[in-house]
Design a protein around this motif. Structure first.
Motif, PDB file in Angstrom:
ATOM      1  N   ASN A  82       0.826  -1.212   0.000  1.00 15.09           N
ATOM      2  CA  ASN A  82       0.000   0.000   0.000  1.00 15.09           C
ATOM      3  C   ASN A  82       0.858   1.259   0.000  1.00 15.09           C
ATOM      4  N   ALA A  83       1.900   1.218   0.791  1.00 16.92           N
ATOM      5  CA  ALA A  83       2.771   2.390   0.881  1.00 16.92           C
ATOM      6  C   ALA A  83       3.432   2.670  -0.468  1.00 16.92           C
ATOM      7  N   PHE A  84       3.879   1.617  -1.139  1.00 14.32           N
ATOM      8  CA  PHE A  84       4.524   1.831  -2.440  1.00 14.32           C
ATOM      9  C   PHE A  84       3.523   2.349  -3.457  1.00 14.32           C
ATOM     10  N   LEU A  85       2.299   1.836  -3.346  1.00 18.59           N
ATOM     11  CA  LEU A  85       1.247   2.319  -4.241  1.00 18.59           C
ATOM     12  C   LEU A  85       1.061   3.826  -4.075  1.00 18.59           C
ATOM     13  N   ARG A  86       1.063   4.269  -2.812  1.00 23.01           N
ATOM     14  CA  ARG A  86       0.920   5.707  -2.576  1.00 23.01           C
ATOM     15  C   ARG A  86       2.091   6.483  -3.171  1.00 23.01           C
ATOM     16  N   LEU A  87       3.274   5.895  -3.083  1.00 24.92           N
ATOM     17  CA  LEU A  87       4.455   6.544  -3.671  1.00 24.92           C
ATOM     18  C   LEU A  87       4.258   6.705  -5.182  1.00 24.92           C
ATOM     19  N   GLU A  88       3.768   5.661  -5.794  1.00 26.77           N
ATOM     20  CA  GLU A  88       3.558   5.722  -7.242  1.00 26.77           C
ATOM     21  C   GLU A  88       2.510   6.761  -7.604  1.00 26.77           C
ATOM     22  N   GLN A  89       1.574   6.958  -6.705  1.00 21.35           N
ATOM     23  CA  GLN A  89       0.516   7.927  -6.990  1.00 21.35           C
ATOM     24  C   GLN A  89       0.929   9.343  -6.619  1.00 21.35           C
ATOM     25  N   GLY A  90       2.122   9.503  -6.134  1.00 21.17           N
ATOM     26  CA  GLY A  90       2.636  10.834  -5.879  1.00 21.17           C
ATOM     27  C   GLY A  90       2.323  11.378  -4.498  1.00 21.17           C
ATOM     28  N   ASP A  91       1.951  10.530  -3.587  1.00 19.36           N
ATOM     29  CA  ASP A  91       1.657  10.953  -2.213  1.00 19.36           C
ATOM     30  C   ASP A  91       2.874  11.624  -1.580  1.00 19.36           C
ATOM     31  N   ALA A  92       2.677  12.825  -1.060  1.00 24.85           N
ATOM     32  CA  ALA A  92       3.806  13.634  -0.600  1.00 24.85           C
ATOM     33  C   ALA A  92       4.534  13.009   0.579  1.00 24.85           C
ATOM     34  N   SER A  93       3.777  12.444   1.501  1.00 28.12           N
ATOM     35  CA  SER A  93       4.383  11.855   2.678  1.00 28.12           C
ATOM     36  C   SER A  93       5.236  10.638   2.309  1.00 28.12           C
TER      37      SER A  93
ATOM     38  N   ARG B 296       6.568  10.140  -0.576  1.00 21.42           N
ATOM     39  CA  ARG B 296       7.664  10.642  -1.392  1.00 21.42           C
ATOM     40  C   ARG B 296       8.798  11.182  -0.504  1.00 21.42           C
ATOM     41  N   ARG B 297       8.398  11.772   0.609  1.00 19.81           N
ATOM     42  CA  ARG B 297       9.391  12.340   1.508  1.00 19.81           C
ATOM     43  C   ARG B 297      10.327  11.240   2.030  1.00 19.81           C
ATOM     44  N   VAL B 298       9.768  10.094   2.384  1.00 18.83           N
ATOM     45  CA  VAL B 298      10.598   8.986   2.864  1.00 18.83           C
ATOM     46  C   VAL B 298      11.471   8.453   1.734  1.00 18.83           C
ATOM     47  N   TRP B 299      10.860   8.320   0.557  1.00 14.01           N
ATOM     48  CA  TRP B 299      11.622   7.854  -0.612  1.00 14.01           C
ATOM     49  C   TRP B 299      12.822   8.763  -0.862  1.00 14.01           C
ATOM     50  N   GLU B 300      12.589  10.054  -0.829  1.00 15.88           N
ATOM     51  CA  GLU B 300      13.677  11.003  -1.079  1.00 15.88           C
ATOM     52  C   GLU B 300      14.780  10.877  -0.044  1.00 15.88           C
ATOM     53  N   LYS B 301      14.343  10.675   1.199  1.00 20.31           N
ATOM     54  CA  LYS B 301      15.336  10.540   2.262  1.00 20.31           C
ATOM     55  C   LYS B 301      16.183   9.275   2.068  1.00 20.31           C
ATOM     56  N   ALA B 302      15.504   8.187   1.748  1.00 22.68           N
ATOM     57  CA  ALA B 302      16.229   6.925   1.535  1.00 22.68           C
ATOM     58  C   ALA B 302      17.221   7.079   0.387  1.00 22.68           C
ATOM     59  N   ARG B 303      16.779   7.788  -0.639  1.00 19.29           N
ATOM     60  CA  ARG B 303      17.621   7.975  -1.810  1.00 19.29           C
ATOM     61  C   ARG B 303      18.831   8.856  -1.474  1.00 19.29           C
ATOM     62  N   SER B 304      18.562   9.990  -0.830  1.00 23.91           N
ATOM     63  CA  SER B 304      19.669  10.915  -0.583  1.00 23.91           C
ATOM     64  C   SER B 304      20.650  10.340   0.441  1.00 23.91           C
ATOM     65  N   ALA B 305      20.126   9.623   1.430  1.00 20.97           N
ATOM     66  CA  ALA B 305      21.026   9.024   2.422  1.00 20.97           C
ATOM     67  C   ALA B 305      21.893   7.949   1.757  1.00 20.97           C
ATOM     68  N   SER B 306      21.302   7.191   0.846  1.00 17.79           N
ATOM     69  CA  SER B 306      22.062   6.157   0.139  1.00 17.79           C
ATOM     70  C   SER B 306      23.136   6.781  -0.737  1.00 17.79           C
ATOM     71  N   LEU B 307      22.743   7.791  -1.501  1.00 12.96           N
ATOM     72  CA  LEU B 307      23.702   8.414  -2.414  1.00 12.96           C
ATOM     73  C   LEU B 307      24.863   9.034  -1.639  1.00 12.96           C
ATOM     74  N   ALA B 308      24.540   9.627  -0.489  1.00 15.96           N
ATOM     75  CA  ALA B 308      25.608  10.232   0.311  1.00 15.96           C
ATOM     76  C   ALA B 308      26.638   9.173   0.690  1.00 15.96           C
ATOM     77  N   LYS B 309      26.133   8.015   1.078  1.00 21.00           N
ATOM     78  CA  LYS B 309      27.046   6.925   1.454  1.00 21.00           C
ATOM     79  C   LYS B 309      27.796   6.389   0.231  1.00 21.00           C
TER      80      LYS B 309
END
Length: 584
Positions: free
Chosen positions: A218-229, A231-244
């Motif tokens: 369900n959470a991923f579905l919301r991400l695909e639908q552009g849910d802001a909340s 997306r915020r976690v997705w962005e964090k996971a992405r930026s934290a990963s890239l930093a590492k």
RNA sequence: GGGCCCGUAGCUCAGCUGGAUAGAGCGUCGGACUACGAAUCCGAAGGUCGCAGGUUCGACUCCUGCCGGGCCCGCCA
């Protein structure tokens, strides 16, 4: 196939090939194609076998060789008939003078081809998954890709290095479900490690509790639908990963431009378009509820899947979208554009399918897409007494960072024992330790499986990174101790030692090695060159004294040669990602 | 079963896309620091190039078959 092409052959080879061709009344290229390196150095630098010309004229090969040799002499080389071969030996002084001149003029561009605006390349390499650690097996794609990028640049290409990160998929459902409601101060501090832990623990929970899986979906579905909340976690996971990731890339001397982290998420909005296009062009069809491209008429038994029966798209779909993007935005308008995928050989079928689909979709540049496969990394297992695939089995991951740190630690220990006064100890140890691991990965032919054993990868002796570093450090040590600038003039005739001749022949072959490594996408050719040159220099260093006050003229000439070796070693090292150092 | 990669010295690999007596490193054995760094250099031992055919003046290299190992083969990426 000969040692040289018309574009890369040293001038004496071209002259000699010209003269032999004239004597035989054939084309120069035929002679170059035939020419081989004799088995023993005493026989010369290049040999042209006479078998086929003998056959055509119905005489014995040695007869022809004897007849041709005296007719084909010229400036800059010696020629002789030995059995069925015409052997050529470059005049050492002429060769040295020629190659030293070129090295000193081109400097850090020696061996490089001139930039050509028609040559562009997009190279996909490294491409790790977000929210997962960089593991040892990521080293291959990362370093092979990095080296190919540098080698192609040296061959005149403009290169776009793309990191196609895996930043889309159901695994983000776990991240969102767990971290969506973290307190702000905790959320801000989340690191890659935290996300990895989340992933592992959620997977474990999901084994016994089906609701975990449900929530994630369900959470991923919301991400695909552009849910802001979400997306915020997705962005964090992405930026934290890239930093590492960037930290580790930094250790490896690998760099991607910020706008070249173009991951899967970037293409997700384009996937419907891809499916529609494939349907409209009659390439894709429905089958068992899924959208597939049947490739059986093209010798590929397995169809390419573009959409699952539940409506979700697959990675082939994303690869189609990304190929179009790369062509349209990353140099595809140039005549010699190419798009490389530095991905392990296990995905050969996948790329074969994608490339064929691109062709069926009518993109005329589909043949410029190339899979550059490499062998898997096997790790020695004492338990099994054999080589096993160091797969990402839970708890069995070897972190790339740990390997690099361990390598560095071992080198620090050795420096402490041998050269405790060394300045920059930590940085030097890092260059040598990481270089050892990297070189171990690149020194064998790309398509081989590589067998990773700590003792071998971190070894400091023999055919290793440190062997190259050691040769470089010895050149610099001599240049430093000379306590004067490298002379601008020198007497080339004084460089008459056999070791000096060997070095000259090697230096003259560098451009050929760079060109071939670019054509074959194989960094190991540069590694082999470096081993040869370092070896020749070590031998020279042993046999020939450079700094000799009693013989200033010879000393001058040798200093010039040492400086050239230094420069070419550095050039080659840069191409494969070994960091030059001053001392060790 | 089908497809791709691989099989060369005890181990890890080169062998320049058909040419001369198949080469390195590690390991083993033996040498070389009163010269610019011994993380080096020099020497020795170690191979029916998986097996069998074929093409060729010539095969580790090309073709066919077999044996052995790895990877892949529709809803993972």
């Amino acid at each position: 196939m000969g040692r040289f092409t018309e574009a890369t052959a040293p001038s004496w080879v071209l002259t000699a090939a010209d003269n032999i061709a004239k004597a035989l009344d054939v084309a120069r290229k035929d002679i170059l194609d035939l020419a081989v390196t004799p088995p023993k150095p005493e026989m010369g630098d290049l040999a042209v076998p006479m078998f086929q010309y003998a056959k055509a004229r119905k005489v014995a090969p040695p007869v022809i060789a004897k007849e041709i040799a005296p007719k084909a002499g010229g400036a800059g080389y010696a020629i002789s008939a030995e059995g069925p071969y015409v052997n050529l030996r470059a005049d050492r002084a002429a060769l040295l003078e020629d190659v030293i001149g070129r090295v000193r003029e081109a400097k850090d561009r020696f061996g490089h081809a001139a930039p050509d605006p028609e040559k562009t390349a997009a190279i996909d390499y490294s491409s790790p998954n977000i929210a997962k650690p960089l593991a040892l097996h990521h080293l291959r794609s990362t370093m092979i890709g990095n080296a190919i990028a540098r080698i192609l640049r040296a061959n005149g290409f403009t290169v776009y290095g793309i990191n196609y990160v895996g930043d889309w998929g159901t695994q983000f459902g776990y991240m969102i479900a767990v971290h969506e409601h973290d307190a702000p101060e905790k959320f801000e501090k989340l690191t890659l490690d935290d996300f990895v832990k989340t992933y592992v623990s959620q997977r474990k929970l999901a084994e016994t509790d089906p609701s975990v899986e449900e929530k994630a979906r369900n959470a991923f579905l919301r991400l695909e639908q552009g849910d802001a909340s979400a997306r915020r976690v997705w962005e964090k996971a992405r930026s934290a990963s890239l930093a590492k990731f960037k930290q580790v890339y930094d250790m490896l001397g690998v760099e991607f431009q910020d706008d070249m982290y173009i991951g899967e998420s970037f293409f997700s909005p384009m996937l419907d378009g891809v499916i529609q296009e494939a349907k409209q062009k009659g390439v894709a069809k429905e089958d068992q509820g899924a959208i597939i491209v049947d490739l059986s008429a093209h010798g590929i038994d397995t169809p390419a899947l573009l959409q699952k029966s539940d409506g979700a798209t697959l990675y082939a779909t994303r690869d189609i979208a990304s190929a179009k993007f790369r062509h349209d935005k990353l140099g595809g308008d140039r005549r010699e554009w190419q798009c490389l995928y530095v991905v392990d050989q296990g995905q050969s079928l996948h790329f074969k399918q994608v490339f064929k689909v691109m062709e069926l979709l009518g993109y005329p540049w589909a043949d410029r897409l190339k899979h550059v496969p490499f062998g898997v990394m096997l790790v020695w297992s004492d338990e099994d007494q054999g080589w096993i695939k160091g797969k990402t089995r839970a708890g069995n991951v070897v972190l790339l960072e740990d390997v690099l740190n361990e390598a560095t630690k071992r080198v620090v220990k050795i420096i402490d024992a041998r050269n405790p006064e060394l300045a920059d100890k930590e940085a030097t140890a890092r260059a040598i330790g990481v270089g050892a691991v990297v070189f171990n990965d690149l020194k064998n032919k790309r398509t081989n499986d590589i067998k990773f054993k700590f003792e071998d990868a971190l070894s400091l002796e023999g055919e290793t990174g440190p062997y190259i570093h050691n040769a470089l450090v010895r050149t610099k040590s001599i240049l430093r101790k000379a306590a004067r600038p490298v002379p601008s003039t020198y007497d080339v005739k004084l460089l008459s030692h056999a070791r000096e001749g060997e070095i000259a022949v090697l230096l003259a072959g560098f451009k050929e090695a760079v060109a071939r490594a670019g054509l074959e996408y194989d960094p190991s050719l540069i590694c082999r060159f470096l081993l040869d040159l370092a070896g020749a220099f070590h031998a020279f260093h042993h046999d020939c004294l450079v700094l000799d006050d009693a013989n200033k003229a010879l000393s001058d000439a040798r200093l010039v040669l040492v400086d050239c070796v230094r420069l070419v070693l550095e050039n080659g090292m840069m191409l494969v990602g070994l960091q030059p150092i001053e001392a060790m």
